[in-house]
Structure formats: C-alpha cells, structure tokens
Design an enzyme around this catalytic site. Structure first.
Site, PDB file in Angstrom:
ATOM      1  N   SER A  64      -2.595   6.614 -10.815  1.00 43.88           N
ATOM      2  CA  SER A  64      -1.589   6.242  -9.856  1.00 43.88           C
ATOM      3  C   SER A  64      -0.849   5.097  -9.907  1.00 43.88           C
ATOM      4  O   SER A  64       0.643   4.840  -9.453  1.00 43.88           O
ATOM      5  CB  SER A  64      -1.542   6.296  -8.014  1.00 43.88           C
ATOM      6  OG  SER A  64      -1.665   7.773  -8.173  1.00 43.88           O
ATOM      7  N   LYS A  67       3.054   5.358 -10.928  1.00 41.61           N
ATOM      8  CA  LYS A  67       4.373   5.145 -10.018  1.00 41.61           C
ATOM      9  C   LYS A  67       5.179   4.838  -9.943  1.00 41.61           C
ATOM     10  O   LYS A  67       6.401   4.354  -9.671  1.00 41.61           O
ATOM     11  CB  LYS A  67       3.711   5.853  -8.811  1.00 41.61           C
ATOM     12  CG  LYS A  67       3.013   7.917  -8.722  1.00 41.61           C
ATOM     13  CD  LYS A  67       2.676   7.252  -7.654  1.00 41.61           C
ATOM     14  CE  LYS A  67       1.520   8.771  -7.645  1.00 41.61           C
ATOM     15  NZ  LYS A  67       0.558   9.273  -6.291  1.00 41.61           N
ATOM     16  N   SER A 124       1.082   6.998  -1.951  1.00 40.77           N
ATOM     17  CA  SER A 124       1.310   7.300  -3.845  1.00 40.77           C
ATOM     18  C   SER A 124       0.936   9.317  -3.590  1.00 40.77           C
ATOM     19  O   SER A 124       0.320   9.656  -4.131  1.00 40.77           O
ATOM     20  CB  SER A 124      -0.426   6.722  -3.815  1.00 40.77           C
ATOM     21  OG  SER A 124      -0.291   7.102  -4.973  1.00 40.77           O
ATOM     22  N   LYS A 229       0.503  -1.318  -5.318  1.00 41.36           N
ATOM     23  CA  LYS A 229       0.524  -0.370  -5.734  1.00 41.36           C
ATOM     24  C   LYS A 229      -0.843   0.551  -5.605  1.00 41.36           C
ATOM     25  O   LYS A 229      -1.033  -0.741  -6.929  1.00 41.36           O
ATOM     26  CB  LYS A 229       1.329   0.785  -6.929  1.00 41.36           C
ATOM     27  CG  LYS A 229       1.262   1.302  -7.306  1.00 41.36           C
ATOM     28  CD  LYS A 229       2.174   2.435  -6.172  1.00 41.36           C
ATOM     29  CE  LYS A 229       1.752   3.952  -6.322  1.00 41.36           C
ATOM     30  NZ  LYS A 229       0.164   4.320  -5.847  1.00 41.36           N
TER      31      LYS A 229
END
EC number: 3.4.16.4
Length: 413
Positions: A64, A67, A124, A229
């Site tokens: 992720s 992203k 997320s 993140k």
C-alpha cells in the site's frame, strides 16, 4: 633483580600507555543498525543525500505504499472540494476497505476528493484507491498507464505499477530507493502532507454516511514523525514510509519487506532504528576546510581582451569542510565535478571564487565554492613576459605609425 623488575614494570606501563593512545585515537564509529526489513533507506529531505541504505536497489513489492503515487495523481487532477463517485471496481475490493471494514457504501454514492484522500492515506483503504483510479481514468488499467507515465517522469528505473492500491501482482514492484523518490514527490503537496499528518477524520458520503477513521501509522506524532504511509501483503511483508522532523531537519525513511507479527511492531521498530541512527550519524569529511583538492589547468589572458594566453597549473582549495554520508551506494557512486566560471586576476589571486565543486550522488548534489591557491609570484612571473612583449609591440606599432604619418605628411607638401 629489583632493577630488572622495575625496568620490566616501566616497559609494561609504557607499552600499555602507547596502546591506550592508539586505541583512544581511533574513532568509536557509529555502526549502522541491523533491521528485519529486507530493504531500507533514509534520505535527508533538504539535500536528497542518502544517509542509510540496505539493499535499496533490489526489487520488492511495495504493497500500500503504492498509494502515495495514487495520491499524487489525485492531487494533480482534482481539488479537495471536487466530487468523486463510488465505483464498481471500488465495491469489490477486499478488506482494508471502508466498504468492507466499516460500512457498506453503495455504487454511485459520492464523496469529496478530500474524504477520498483521507481514506486512501490515513486508513489505507483499498476501495478509495479504485475510486480515484476509476474517476480519473476510464478503468484501473488506464490509470496504471498514468501511474507508469509518472514513474518515467521521475526517472525511476526499477518501478512498475499495475494496481492503484498495491495489492499483489508479480508485475507490480518498486525499490526502497524509488519509493523514497515517490514519497519525496508526494510530500511536496500540502494536501498530501496534511492528510498523512492527521490522526483521525470522518468520511462523509452524499447519502448521509459518516464513517470515522484513524491513521494506520503508529509512529505519527512520536519522536518527530510528521507523516507516512503503511503497507502490507503476504508477498510484500510489512512496508512503511515515514517522514520525521527534528529540530528543523527532515529525514525520510523507507522500510520494505519487514516482518508482520500479531502485535505489528517489527516494521515500526525497524523505522525507529534507522531514523534514530540517521539523526545521530555524522557525515564523513571528504576534503577538510582550506585544503587543496587538486589542480586545474587554465588558459589565462593577462591583458583580458587582447594579447596572448598563458597556461597555468592552478591548485584549488575549499574554504569549508566538504562532507558526505558513508554508505555502500556512495562508495560506488559518489562523483566530484569541478566547474570553473570566473577566470580573472581576482579569482586567480584567491580573492573571489574561481568556480564550484559539486559532490553528487544520484539525484542529490551539494555545491561548494572553490578558490585559487596559486602563489601570487607565480601569476606575476607568468604574466610579466606577456606584459613586456605587449609593451614592446605597442612601442613598435607606435614607431611605425609615427614613420608612416611622417611619410604621408611629406607627400602632401
């Protein structure tokens, strides 16, 4: 016998003293931390210098952390108050989605771009990545093309994206180094920075849903962590990007393919280790202040616009310590480029800079002013013959003009 014992004792003390001095003179060193993550990197956000690295160029699955690039494309193409539609592709996304984990969202319901960004980066949410992809492009495949176009724009050699959320695909890969470039690019956006730095928010839909979410980054607000993140799939392992600010110095960290445990601590511990080490690490001195760093061969015209050139072998020096961080990448890739931009008498006398020294590592470059260390007598010694020849030439020319003028005057009498 007593004298022999005394001499032996004195010798032992002397040897011990010498060994102590030798050991004391050696720097203790700052050993890089050992982490569980398969690949990692830390970067000085201001200069782009790589401080710590571990396998930073090997291809890994980014999960992720992907992203971040999806967020960049949303920032580039929509405003926060724009409306996005919840799509079929979003609806079928697996867990770690707002639709599956918190509350069902109907296809066709709408959200603000700001709420979609919150869901994407804070929670997320896999479904929010597809909301972005299918609102910005006709489908997720077309969006992947946009992602890879942006990857090329960033000149990333080891990254290729297939999905907007990073769910596993063998052809969806990156590196710790490439992810650091993407993260730095994302951090340029005020919208993205503010979103990554938010603890909790409420996502609202046009149908009236109000869905509270929290940030998945456990380090946020701790010891200077201002954003980041998270990411996880089984093939990718635990991944984390984090940005820190301590006393005005910002350092970005990336850890890829760390261990996932029931308490979910390994990747965060890995990050804390490399960040703490990076803040304590002292750059290596490449050239000391006021040291000669080499010689430059320069063609110089003493009379500036006229007259012949002379060849000079000019020692050049720096007036500041030239530093770099010692890591495996810099051992192989550190480059030193000298550019001369100011060749005149003041520069050759060391009164003003002669040019610049650029110390480069990949996309980072630090510049230092360089100065001439040429002895003044050497410049004068080389220049005097030119001055004398030029003076002699002027005298000869003056005499010739005088003779010509005299002849011309006589012819008109």
């Amino acid at each position: 016998m007593k004298n022999k014992i005394n001499i032996s004792l004195l010798s032992f003390i002397f040897i011990l003293f010498l060994n102590y001095n030798v050991l004391a003179a050696e720097p203790a060193g700052n050993t890089a931390p050992d982490i569980y993550g398969k690949a990692a990197i830390t970067v000085d956000m201001q200069t782009g210098e790589i401080i710590y690295e571990k396998n930073s160029d090997i291809r890994v699955y980014p999960a992720s952390t992907t992203k971040l690039l999806t967020a960049i494309l949303l920032d580039k193409n929509r405003k926060q108050n724009d409306t996005l539609t919840y799509t079929k592709g979003a609806k079928v996304q697996p867990e770690s989605s707002i639709n599956k984990d918190i509350h069902s969202i109907s296809v066709g319901d709408t959200l603000s771009a700001k709420d979609v960004m919150n869901g994407l980066l804070m929670y997320s949410a896999n479904d929010m990545a597809y909301v972005i992809a299918e609102n910005l492009s006709k489908d997720s495949n077309s969006f992947a093309e946009k992602m890879n176009e942006y990857v090329k724009k960033l000149n990333l050699k080891n990254t290729h994206f297939v999905t907007p959320n990073g769910l596993h695909n063998p052809e969806h890969y990156s590196t710790a180094y490439d992810m650091s470039i993407i993260a730095r690019e994302a951090f340029k956006s005020l919208w993205i920075r503010n979103t990554m730095g938010t603890y909790q928010a409420t996502i609202k839909t046009a149908s009236g849903l109000a869905l509270p979410i929290k940030n998945t980054n456990k380090l946020l607000g701790k010891d200077g962590c201002i954003g980041g993140k998270t990411g996880y799939t089984i093939p990718a392992g635990r991944c984390l990007v984090a940005i820190y600010n301590r006393n005005g110095k910002q350092i970005l960290g990336v850890v890829m393919n760390s261990i996932y445990d029931p308490e979910d601590t390994y990747v965060f511990n890995d990050m804390e280790k490399i960040i703490n080490w990076s803040y304590s690490e002292t750059p290596v001195i490449l050239y000391k202040k006021d040291s000669i760093i080499g010689k430059q061969f320069i063609k110089y015209r003493p009379l500036h616009f006229i007259g012949p050139y002379i060849n000079l072998e000019v020692p050049v020096k720096v007036k500041d310590n030239v530093t770099y961080y010692a890591n495996d990448l810099n051992k192989k890739e550190l480059r030193k480029d000298i550019k001369l931009s100011n060749i005149n008498s003041k520069a050759l006398k060391g009164q003003v800079p002669l040019g610049d020294l650029a110390v480069k590592e990949r996309d980072s470059s630090k510049t230092y002013k360089i100065y001439s260390a040429l002895p003044k007598q050497e410049l004068l010694k080389k220049s005097i013959p030119v001055y004398l020849k030029t003076l002699l030439l002027i005298l000869i020319c003056g005499l010739a003009i005088k003779i010509i003028y005299k002849k011309i005057s006589q012819s008109f009498r």
